[in-house]
Design a protein around this motif. Structure first.
Motif, PDB file in Angstrom:
ATOM      1  N   THR A 203      -3.502  -0.863   4.383  1.00 40.76           N
ATOM      2  CA  THR A 203      -4.017  -2.218   4.235  1.00 40.76           C
ATOM      3  C   THR A 203      -5.402  -2.347   4.863  1.00 40.76           C
ATOM      4  OG1 THR A 203      -1.771  -3.124   4.267  1.00 40.76           O
ATOM      5  CG2 THR A 203      -3.561  -4.661   4.718  1.00 40.76           C
TER       6      THR A 203
ATOM      7  N   ASP B  42       1.920  -5.385   2.094  1.00 40.56           N
ATOM      8  CA  ASP B  42       2.375  -6.328   3.122  1.00 40.56           C
ATOM      9  C   ASP B  42       3.845  -6.670   2.931  1.00 40.56           C
ATOM     10  OD1 ASP B  42       1.696  -8.165   5.376  1.00 40.56           O
ATOM     11  OD2 ASP B  42       2.262  -9.688   3.918  1.00 40.56           O
TER      12      ASP B  42
ATOM     13  N   LYS C 220      -4.749  -7.602   6.909  1.00 46.39           N
ATOM     14  CA  LYS C 220      -4.773  -8.562   5.795  1.00 46.39           C
ATOM     15  C   LYS C 220      -5.776  -9.681   6.071  1.00 46.39           C
ATOM     16  CE  LYS C 220      -1.165 -11.093   5.067  1.00 46.39           C
ATOM     17  NZ  LYS C 220       0.190 -11.568   4.725  1.00 46.39           N
TER      18      LYS C 220
ATOM     19  N   GLU D 236       4.135  -4.611  12.496  1.00 43.93           N
ATOM     20  CA  GLU D 236       3.947  -5.631  11.457  1.00 43.93           C
ATOM     21  C   GLU D 236       2.648  -6.385  11.665  1.00 43.93           C
ATOM     22  OE1 GLU D 236       4.149  -9.661   9.753  1.00 43.93           O
ATOM     23  OE2 GLU D 236       4.347  -9.193  11.894  1.00 43.93           O
TER      24      GLU D 236
ATOM     25  N   ARG E 296      -1.194  -7.143  -1.002  1.00 42.83           N
ATOM     26  CA  ARG E 296      -0.021  -8.015  -0.936  1.00 42.83           C
ATOM     27  C   ARG E 296       1.271  -7.227  -1.103  1.00 42.83           C
ATOM     28  NH1 ARG E 296      -3.671 -11.420  -3.644  1.00 42.83           N
ATOM     29  NH2 ARG E 296      -2.951 -10.667  -5.672  1.00 42.83           N
TER      30      ARG E 296
ATOM     31  N   GLY F 265      -0.536  -4.781  10.202  1.00 41.04           N
ATOM     32  CA  GLY F 265      -0.744  -5.116   8.801  1.00 41.04           C
ATOM     33  C   GLY F 265      -1.271  -6.518   8.609  1.00 41.04           C
ATOM     34  N   ASP F 266      -0.794  -7.456   9.418  1.00 40.24           N
ATOM     35  CA  ASP F 266      -1.235  -8.843   9.292  1.00 40.24           C
ATOM     36  C   ASP F 266      -2.721  -8.987   9.605  1.00 40.24           C
ATOM     37  OD1 ASP F 266       1.133  -9.895   8.423  1.00 40.24           O
ATOM     38  OD2 ASP F 266       1.705 -10.794  10.339  1.00 40.24           O
TER      39      ASP F 266
END
Length: 224
Positions: A31, A56, A104, A97, A53, A100-101
């Motif tokens: 990502t 994610d 993003k 997690e 997306r 990745g956020d």
């Protein structure tokens, strides 16, 4: 150490959890690379958006799988289950997690501003992009290998980069450049800092007691 929470259960259970967390970290790197392609290398944010997306969603589902397997562990082992270790493992999965956020978030930035016009700062931005991507990969490898010495080295290196990223943010706050250039650069470095800090939280799971886990996303003065 978090990785010891399955002591007394089969190696396959332990390896399954570790590999899921590693997969989340690897997906976080994917990502980040795709998002920075859009922000710094001219990739179309709309084109890479679908891939980001989907990645994610995969990260989120893997985190849910980890949680379910931890609940099963507690159900099976009952009073013998080490609840602090289980909770710590959930914390490590949450850090994965969050990598990745924040990656993003970089894509969101690219979607808003397009390719970043960074002028004389461009080479530094690209160099830091390469560093973060490599740091994500090394964190995944180190975590999977349970490499305590490697984790210590990476944490020390990461701590230095946190200071550098803070300095870059302050540089942009005080810069005379247009806000349309300074603001995206400051946000980019803020996201790089947060990604690095969450990776360092994951690395601490290899070397620190449970009560000291998950503090590297705090200011240094507030960690302990």
């Amino acid at each position: 150490m978090v990785i010891e929470f399955f002591r007394g259960s089969s190696d396959s259970e332990l390896e399954a959890i570790e590999q899921k967390i590693r997969a989340m970290i690897v997906d976080g790197r994917h990502t980040f690379d795709a998002a920075t392609d859009a922000l710094l290398a001219g990739a179309d944010p709309i084109v890479v958006g679908a891939d980001i997306r989907e990645t994610d969603r995969r990260i989120n589902e893997t985190e849910r799988e980890v949680r379910r397997e931890l609940v099963v562990h507690v159900s099976v082992y009952g009073a013998k289950a080490d609840l602090p270790m289980v909770l710590a493992s959930m914390s490590v999965a949450k850090d994965a997690e969050r990598v990745g956020d924040y990656a993003k978030n970089i894509w969101d930035l690219a979607h808003a501003v397009g390719q970043l016009e960074a002028g004389e700062n461009r080479e530094q931005l690209l160099a830091d992009r390469r560093w973060v991507s490599a740091f994500v990969a090394e964190t995944a490898r180190t975590f999977s290998a349970r490499d305590e010495e490697g984790a210590r080295k990476l944490i020390l290196e990461g701590d230095g980069k946190l200071d550098e990223f803070d300095a870059h943010v302050l540089e942009q706050i005080n810069a005379d450049t247009l806000p349309s250039q300074a603001v995206p650069q400051a946000l980019y470095y803020r996201y790089c800092k947060r990604i690095t800090a969450h990776l360092m939280n994951i690395l601490t799971s290899l070397i620190v007691p449970i009560d000291q886990l998950d503090f590297y996303d705090e200011k240094k003065s507030d960690r302990w």
